[in-house]
Motif scaffolding. Structure first.
Motif, short mmCIF file in Angstrom:
data_model
loop_
_atom_site.label_atom_id
_atom_site.label_comp_id
_atom_site.label_asym_id
_atom_site.label_seq_id
_atom_site.Cartn_x
_atom_site.Cartn_y
_atom_site.Cartn_z
N GLY A 5 0.80 -1.21 0.00
CA GLY A 5 0.00 0.00 0.00
C GLY A 5 0.84 1.26 0.00
O GLY A 5 0.48 2.26 -0.65
N THR B 154 -9.43 -0.90 -1.80
CA THR B 154 -9.61 -1.67 -0.56
C THR B 154 -10.93 -2.41 -0.57
O THR B 154 -11.02 -3.58 -0.15
CB THR B 154 -9.53 -0.74 0.65
OG1 THR B 154 -8.29 -0.02 0.62
CG2 THR B 154 -9.61 -1.51 1.94
N SER C 201 -11.52 -6.53 -0.44
CA SER C 201 -12.41 -7.19 0.53
C SER C 201 -13.43 -8.08 -0.18
O SER C 201 -13.72 -9.20 0.26
CB SER C 201 -13.14 -6.14 1.37
OG SER C 201 -12.20 -5.32 2.06
N SER D 281 -5.85 -6.74 3.48
CA SER D 281 -6.65 -5.59 3.02
C SER D 281 -6.55 -4.42 3.99
O SER D 281 -6.46 -3.26 3.57
CB SER D 281 -8.12 -6.02 2.85
OG SER D 281 -8.23 -7.08 1.92
N TRP E 228 -3.23 -2.88 3.49
CA TRP E 228 -3.23 -2.10 2.25
C TRP E 228 -3.88 -0.73 2.45
O TRP E 228 -3.37 0.27 1.94
CB TRP E 228 -3.96 -2.89 1.17
CG TRP E 228 -4.48 -2.05 0.05
CD1 TRP E 228 -5.71 -1.46 -0.02
CD2 TRP E 228 -3.77 -1.65 -1.13
NE1 TRP E 228 -5.83 -0.73 -1.19
CE2 TRP E 228 -4.65 -0.84 -1.89
CE3 TRP E 228 -2.50 -1.91 -1.63
CZ2 TRP E 228 -4.30 -0.29 -3.10
CZ3 TRP E 228 -2.14 -1.37 -2.85
CH2 TRP E 228 -3.02 -0.56 -3.58
N LEU E 229 -4.97 -0.68 3.20
CA LEU E 229 -5.64 0.60 3.43
C LEU E 229 -4.75 1.56 4.21
O LEU E 229 -4.59 2.73 3.83
CB LEU E 229 -6.95 0.35 4.18
CG LEU E 229 -7.75 1.60 4.57
CD1 LEU E 229 -8.16 2.38 3.34
CD2 LEU E 229 -8.96 1.21 5.41
#
Length: 218
Positions: free
Chosen positions: A111, A151, A155, A193, A196-197
């Motif tokens: 990310g 994101t 998911s 995830s 990554w955010l």
């Protein structure tokens, strides 16, 4: 009565012989017509000599692209590019393939790189690119919005892909059990995830700081 009987017998014998000869000639003619035509030619002495013909098997072509490990059922090809040691080492060092690292840390690393690089096109090619002081803010906001959208996509992919846990484990050819990558699970993908955010938004914030502090940005 005797001459008449003898004459009639001779006539009958004559007719029988003629009919037999006619039938034999017709059958032979039909056989000759059924046979294919045979052409008789004289053999030339120079061509009738025995000649030596060498038969050599064709050389096997070197297959540059082959199935992975020689197994066509794997579904992946082995090429000089993908099989090169330097390429294999580079791919193994990528965060997505480092199985010894936690999924959340891998998500943060990926990310950070993407969030930092997504801002540039929005700043330089966005509709507010010619407005001083506003292009950077609008570009960074657009980059942050794209990180949020990606994101959500991650998911959705994790919820659809990792619905069940595979029962069979992974083993090597010698029978040694290999631990499964924690990223290929529902919990691991959720951590990836989330990482990554956080990493994407941090990359966007770092890119905005760089646009405000670097003296040679403009």
């Amino acid at each position: 009565d005797l001459p008449v009987t003898l004459g009639s017998s001779l006539q009958l014998a004559h007719l029988f012989v003629v009919s037999s000869i006619t039938m034999a000639l017709s059958s032979s003619a039909s056989r000759l017509s059924a046979r294919p035509a045979v052409r008789v030619t004289r053999s030339i002495p120079l061509l009738s000599r025995a000649s030596t013909v060498r038969v050599q098997a064709a050389q096997e072509r070197v297959q540059i692209i082959q199935p992975l490990n020689g197994d066509p059922f794997v579904g992946m090809l082995e090429t000089p590019v993908t099989s090169a040691p330097i390429v294999a080492a580079f791919l193994s060092s990528l965060p997505a393939y480092r199985t010894g690292v936690a999924p959340v840390l891998r998500g943060v690393e990926i990310g950070l790189a993407h969030g930092f690089l997504l801002v540039g096109p929005f700043i330089k090619l966005g509709p507010l690119r010619n407005v001083p002081g506003t292009a950077e803010i609008a570009g960074c906001a657009s980059g942050a919005g794209l990180v949020l959208i990606l994101t959500l996509c991650l998911s959705i992919y994790g919820a659809a892909q990792f619905q069940t846990v595979p029962e069979m484990g992974v083993k090597t050819l010698t029978g040694r059990s290999v631990p499964r990558d924690p990223l290929q699970t529902s919990a691991g993908w959720s951590e990836f995830s989330a990482g990554w955010l956080v990493g994407g938004l941090s990359g966007v914030a770092w890119a905005y700081i760089m646009t405000q502090t670097l003296p040679f940005y403009y």
